[in-house]
Design an enzyme around this catalytic site. Structure first.
Site, PDB file in Angstrom:
ATOM      1  N   ARG A 113      -3.076 -11.940 -12.462  1.00  0.00           N
ATOM      2  CA  ARG A 113      -4.278 -12.732 -12.152  1.00  0.00           C
ATOM      3  C   ARG A 113      -4.783 -13.403 -13.426  1.00  0.00           C
ATOM      4  O   ARG A 113      -4.357 -13.073 -14.529  1.00  0.00           O
ATOM      5  CB  ARG A 113      -5.345 -11.848 -11.520  1.00  0.00           C
ATOM      6  CG  ARG A 113      -5.684 -10.612 -12.320  1.00  0.00           C
ATOM      7  CD  ARG A 113      -6.698  -9.720 -11.571  1.00  0.00           C
ATOM      8  NE  ARG A 113      -6.912  -8.492 -12.288  1.00  0.00           N
ATOM      9  CZ  ARG A 113      -6.678  -7.266 -11.808  1.00  0.00           C
ATOM     10  NH1 ARG A 113      -6.236  -7.111 -10.581  1.00  0.00           N
ATOM     11  NH2 ARG A 113      -6.906  -6.201 -12.531  1.00  0.00           N
ATOM     12  N   ILE A 114      -5.741 -14.319 -13.247  1.00  0.00           N
ATOM     13  CA  ILE A 114      -6.226 -15.145 -14.358  1.00  0.00           C
ATOM     14  C   ILE A 114      -7.486 -14.541 -15.005  1.00  0.00           C
ATOM     15  O   ILE A 114      -7.806 -14.827 -16.146  1.00  0.00           O
ATOM     16  CB  ILE A 114      -6.528 -16.590 -13.859  1.00  0.00           C
ATOM     17  CG1 ILE A 114      -5.286 -17.220 -13.207  1.00  0.00           C
ATOM     18  CG2 ILE A 114      -7.032 -17.492 -14.970  1.00  0.00           C
ATOM     19  CD1 ILE A 114      -4.095 -17.398 -14.117  1.00  0.00           C
ATOM     20  N   SER A 115      -8.210 -13.713 -14.235  1.00  0.00           N
ATOM     21  CA  SER A 115      -9.384 -13.000 -14.765  1.00  0.00           C
ATOM     22  C   SER A 115     -10.393 -13.903 -15.483  1.00  0.00           C
ATOM     23  O   SER A 115     -10.849 -13.587 -16.594  1.00  0.00           O
ATOM     24  CB  SER A 115      -8.943 -11.866 -15.700  1.00  0.00           C
ATOM     25  OG  SER A 115      -8.171 -10.921 -14.995  1.00  0.00           O
ATOM     26  N   ARG A 175     -18.342  -3.170 -19.871  1.00  0.00           N
ATOM     27  CA  ARG A 175     -17.631  -1.921 -20.190  1.00  0.00           C
ATOM     28  C   ARG A 175     -18.601  -0.927 -20.840  1.00  0.00           C
ATOM     29  O   ARG A 175     -19.685  -1.327 -21.294  1.00  0.00           O
ATOM     30  CB  ARG A 175     -16.479  -2.216 -21.150  1.00  0.00           C
ATOM     31  CG  ARG A 175     -15.373  -2.983 -20.474  1.00  0.00           C
ATOM     32  CD  ARG A 175     -14.123  -3.051 -21.311  1.00  0.00           C
ATOM     33  NE  ARG A 175     -13.083  -3.681 -20.506  1.00  0.00           N
ATOM     34  CZ  ARG A 175     -11.792  -3.594 -20.743  1.00  0.00           C
ATOM     35  NH1 ARG A 175     -11.363  -2.902 -21.769  1.00  0.00           N
ATOM     36  NH2 ARG A 175     -10.924  -4.197 -19.956  1.00  0.00           N
ATOM     37  N   ASP A 207      -3.435  -7.626 -22.137  1.00  0.00           N
ATOM     38  CA  ASP A 207      -3.929  -6.537 -21.282  1.00  0.00           C
ATOM     39  C   ASP A 207      -3.076  -5.283 -21.459  1.00  0.00           C
ATOM     40  O   ASP A 207      -1.872  -5.379 -21.728  1.00  0.00           O
ATOM     41  CB  ASP A 207      -3.897  -6.994 -19.815  1.00  0.00           C
ATOM     42  CG  ASP A 207      -4.737  -6.090 -18.916  1.00  0.00           C
ATOM     43  OD1 ASP A 207      -5.555  -5.303 -19.443  1.00  0.00           O
ATOM     44  OD2 ASP A 207      -4.560  -6.154 -17.690  1.00  0.00           O
ATOM     45  N   ASN A 266      -4.221  -2.275 -23.291  1.00  0.00           N
ATOM     46  CA  ASN A 266      -4.525  -1.403 -24.445  1.00  0.00           C
ATOM     47  C   ASN A 266      -4.993  -0.022 -23.989  1.00  0.00           C
ATOM     48  O   ASN A 266      -4.604   0.995 -24.557  1.00  0.00           O
ATOM     49  CB  ASN A 266      -5.636  -2.009 -25.306  1.00  0.00           C
ATOM     50  CG  ASN A 266      -5.215  -3.299 -25.970  1.00  0.00           C
ATOM     51  OD1 ASN A 266      -4.040  -3.646 -25.966  1.00  0.00           O
ATOM     52  ND2 ASN A 266      -6.172  -4.020 -26.539  1.00  0.00           N
ATOM     53  N   GLY A 267      -5.871  -0.005 -22.980  1.00  0.00           N
ATOM     54  CA  GLY A 267      -6.436   1.262 -22.507  1.00  0.00           C
ATOM     55  C   GLY A 267      -5.353   2.178 -21.944  1.00  0.00           C
ATOM     56  O   GLY A 267      -5.301   3.376 -22.250  1.00  0.00           O
ATOM     57  N   ARG A 268      -4.455   1.601 -21.141  1.00  0.00           N
ATOM     58  CA  ARG A 268      -3.380   2.414 -20.547  1.00  0.00           C
ATOM     59  C   ARG A 268      -2.411   2.905 -21.623  1.00  0.00           C
ATOM     60  O   ARG A 268      -1.926   4.031 -21.578  1.00  0.00           O
ATOM     61  CB  ARG A 268      -2.630   1.591 -19.481  1.00  0.00           C
ATOM     62  CG  ARG A 268      -3.349   1.619 -18.142  1.00  0.00           C
ATOM     63  CD  ARG A 268      -2.839   0.544 -17.229  1.00  0.00           C
ATOM     64  NE  ARG A 268      -3.316  -0.771 -17.635  1.00  0.00           N
ATOM     65  CZ  ARG A 268      -2.758  -1.921 -17.273  1.00  0.00           C
ATOM     66  NH1 ARG A 268      -1.679  -1.915 -16.512  1.00  0.00           N
ATOM     67  NH2 ARG A 268      -3.264  -3.054 -17.667  1.00  0.00           N
ATOM     68  N   GLU A 319     -17.063 -10.888 -18.907  1.00  0.00           N
ATOM     69  CA  GLU A 319     -17.239  -9.704 -18.046  1.00  0.00           C
ATOM     70  C   GLU A 319     -17.036  -8.388 -18.804  1.00  0.00           C
ATOM     71  O   GLU A 319     -17.469  -7.328 -18.352  1.00  0.00           O
ATOM     72  CB  GLU A 319     -16.263  -9.759 -16.861  1.00  0.00           C
ATOM     73  CG  GLU A 319     -16.583 -10.852 -15.843  1.00  0.00           C
ATOM     74  CD  GLU A 319     -16.312 -12.266 -16.347  1.00  0.00           C
ATOM     75  OE1 GLU A 319     -15.377 -12.461 -17.161  1.00  0.00           O
ATOM     76  OE2 GLU A 319     -17.058 -13.190 -15.955  1.00  0.00           O
ATOM     77  N   LEU A 321      -0.309 -23.459 -37.727  1.00  0.00           N
ATOM     78  CA  LEU A 321      -0.675 -22.978 -36.389  1.00  0.00           C
ATOM     79  C   LEU A 321      -2.195 -23.014 -36.178  1.00  0.00           C
ATOM     80  O   LEU A 321      -2.959 -22.576 -37.051  1.00  0.00           O
ATOM     81  CB  LEU A 321      -0.180 -21.530 -36.226  1.00  0.00           C
ATOM     82  CG  LEU A 321      -0.571 -20.849 -34.917  1.00  0.00           C
ATOM     83  CD1 LEU A 321       0.205 -21.414 -33.742  1.00  0.00           C
ATOM     84  CD2 LEU A 321      -0.347 -19.331 -35.003  1.00  0.00           C
ATOM     85  N   HIS A 364      -6.876  -0.394 -28.534  1.00  0.00           N
ATOM     86  CA  HIS A 364      -7.306  -1.694 -29.070  1.00  0.00           C
ATOM     87  C   HIS A 364      -6.853  -1.847 -30.534  1.00  0.00           C
ATOM     88  O   HIS A 364      -6.414  -2.916 -30.945  1.00  0.00           O
ATOM     89  CB  HIS A 364      -8.824  -1.837 -28.976  1.00  0.00           C
ATOM     90  CG  HIS A 364      -9.333  -1.827 -27.552  1.00  0.00           C
ATOM     91  ND1 HIS A 364      -8.734  -2.532 -26.551  1.00  0.00           N
ATOM     92  CD2 HIS A 364     -10.383  -1.169 -26.975  1.00  0.00           C
ATOM     93  CE1 HIS A 364      -9.391  -2.330 -25.404  1.00  0.00           C
ATOM     94  NE2 HIS A 364     -10.382  -1.502 -25.643  1.00  0.00           N
TER      95      HIS A 364
HETATM   96  C1  FPP Z   1      -7.495  -5.535 -22.526  1.00  0.00           C
HETATM   97  O1  FPP Z   1      -6.885  -4.272 -22.375  1.00  0.00           O
HETATM   98  C2  FPP Z   1      -7.793  -5.771 -23.931  1.00  0.00           C
HETATM   99  C3  FPP Z   1      -9.027  -6.065 -24.431  1.00  0.00           C
HETATM  100  C4  FPP Z   1     -10.227  -6.215 -23.589  1.00  0.00           C
HETATM  101  C5  FPP Z   1      -9.253  -6.221 -25.878  1.00  0.00           C
HETATM  102  C6  FPP Z   1      -8.227  -7.031 -26.622  1.00  0.00           C
HETATM  103  C7  FPP Z   1      -8.436  -6.788 -28.049  1.00  0.00           C
HETATM  104  C8  FPP Z   1      -7.468  -6.596 -28.967  1.00  0.00           C
HETATM  105  C9  FPP Z   1      -6.033  -6.726 -28.686  1.00  0.00           C
HETATM  106  C10 FPP Z   1      -7.909  -6.216 -30.327  1.00  0.00           C
HETATM  107  C11 FPP Z   1      -7.618  -7.189 -31.391  1.00  0.00           C
HETATM  108  C12 FPP Z   1      -7.983  -8.582 -31.149  1.00  0.00           C
HETATM  109  C13 FPP Z   1      -8.154  -9.491 -32.139  1.00  0.00           C
HETATM  110  C14 FPP Z   1      -8.235 -10.907 -31.777  1.00  0.00           C
HETATM  111  C15 FPP Z   1      -8.265  -9.104 -33.557  1.00  0.00           C
HETATM  112  P1  FPP Z   1      -7.621  -3.189 -21.463  1.00  0.00           P
HETATM  113  O2  FPP Z   1      -8.568  -2.428 -22.329  1.00  0.00           O
HETATM  114  O3  FPP Z   1      -8.255  -3.847 -20.275  1.00  0.00           O
HETATM  115  O4  FPP Z   1      -6.406  -2.298 -21.021  1.00  0.00           O
HETATM  116  P2  FPP Z   1      -6.255  -1.489 -19.648  1.00  0.00           P
HETATM  117  O5  FPP Z   1      -6.116  -2.535 -18.565  1.00  0.00           O
HETATM  118  O6  FPP Z   1      -4.990  -0.726 -19.856  1.00  0.00           O
HETATM  119  O7  FPP Z   1      -7.456  -0.629 -19.488  1.00  0.00           O
END
Ligand code: FPP
Length: 249
Positions: free
Chosen positions: A194-196, A71, A20, A22-24, A67, A131, A37
């Site tokens: 949380r587990i989401s 988005r 979790d 990536n967006g922030r 869920e 792995l 991402h």
């Molecule tokens: C949650 O962060 C992240 C995701 C929903 C996407 C995860 C995907 C990757 C890490 C890309 C690569 C994955 C693979 C397996 C190649 P968020 O967008 O909810 O972040 P935020 O809470 O800051 O908005």
């Protein structure tokens, strides 16, 4: 490599990760969410390499939840394209490193190009015994449990099983993670605790590690912090601490 962990420390057999933040991470840099991402893929690579190095046998990454379909369409499209691209780029290297790749989730809900890549990468790495990397895409814990319940109900209606024989083992065998030991350790980055709707069934006795680090900043040192936390836990599985100490003697 970080020297946080003594070489003889207890390593979890199965680690599950909610990636979790990536967006922030992107917003903090004034960038669009999809660049977060993209940056997250680097952390995926580092995490996979470090898991193999530490002797972890199963690593499950939550890439896209049931869920997440709600988005904005542009973000969902960018994520799906990123999965296809990441598989195209990474699978040869994973194969060279003896990684066995598997996917869980509602595959039928994915696009044809991604399904083809998933099937090809699973087939290519199927005989590897290093792995075991499990990627959850379009996965939800409730979806998984409901699917298993549906299969059992059908078998009962067809007369193959008796309703009174249904138990936890039988249900578990019809779930996506059948045959894979339950995660010992769950890591969630990004500050939420949380587990989401991740592995609701399988996380029953997992140790939970939450950190504030945003996923693109997650690295070997942070991973070792989680492993160090795990190594210090006394796992009880419903027993008392005293019973565990006797069992450990
Ligand atoms: C949650 O962060 C992240 C995701 C929903 C996407 C995860 C995907 C990757 C890490 C890309 C690569 C994955 C693979 C397996 C190649 P968020 O967008 O909810 O972040 P935020 O809470 O800051 O908005």
């Amino acid at each position: 490599m970080s020297d946080l962990l003594p070489t003889d420390s207890i390593v979890p057999e199965h680690v599950a990760v909610i990636m979790d933040g990536n967006g922030r991470w992107a917003r903090e840099r004034g960038k669009a969410r999809h660049s977060g991402h993209r940056a997250g893929v680097k952390s995926v690579r580092a995490t996979v390499e470090h898991a193999a190095l530490r002797g972890i046998q199963h690593l499950t990454l939550f890439a896209f939840s049931s869920e997440n379909w709600s988005r904005p369409a542009a973000e969902v499209g960018a994520l799906m394209a990123l999965f296809v691209e990441a598989l195209r780029r990474e699978v040869a290297e994973l194969h060279r490193n003896n990684v066995r790749l598997e996917f869980v989730g509602n595959r039928a809900s994915l696009g044809a190009a991604l399904i083809r890549k998933i099937e090809a990468s699973e087939a290519r790495t199927a005989d590897n015994d290093g792995l075991h990397l499990i990627i959850a895409i379009a996965y939800g814990g409730r979806w998984d449990i409901a699917g298993a319940a549906r299969k059992l109900a059908k078998r009962a209606v067809d007369g193959d099983i008796h309703v009174d024989d249904i138990d936890e083992q039988m249900l578990g065998k019809d779930m996506q993670f059948a045959g894979v030991p339950d995660p010992d350790l769950l890591i969630r980055t990004g500050g939420e605790q949380r587990i989401s709707n991740f592995l609701l069934w399988n996380l029953a006795y997992a140790e939970l590690w939450f950190c504030d680090t945003l996923w693109p900043d997650f690295d070997e040192t942070e991973f070792d912090r989680a492993l160090d936390f795990f190594a210090r836990r006394q796992r009880r599985f419903g027993q008392t601490g005293d019973q565990q100490e006797v069992a450990e003697c």
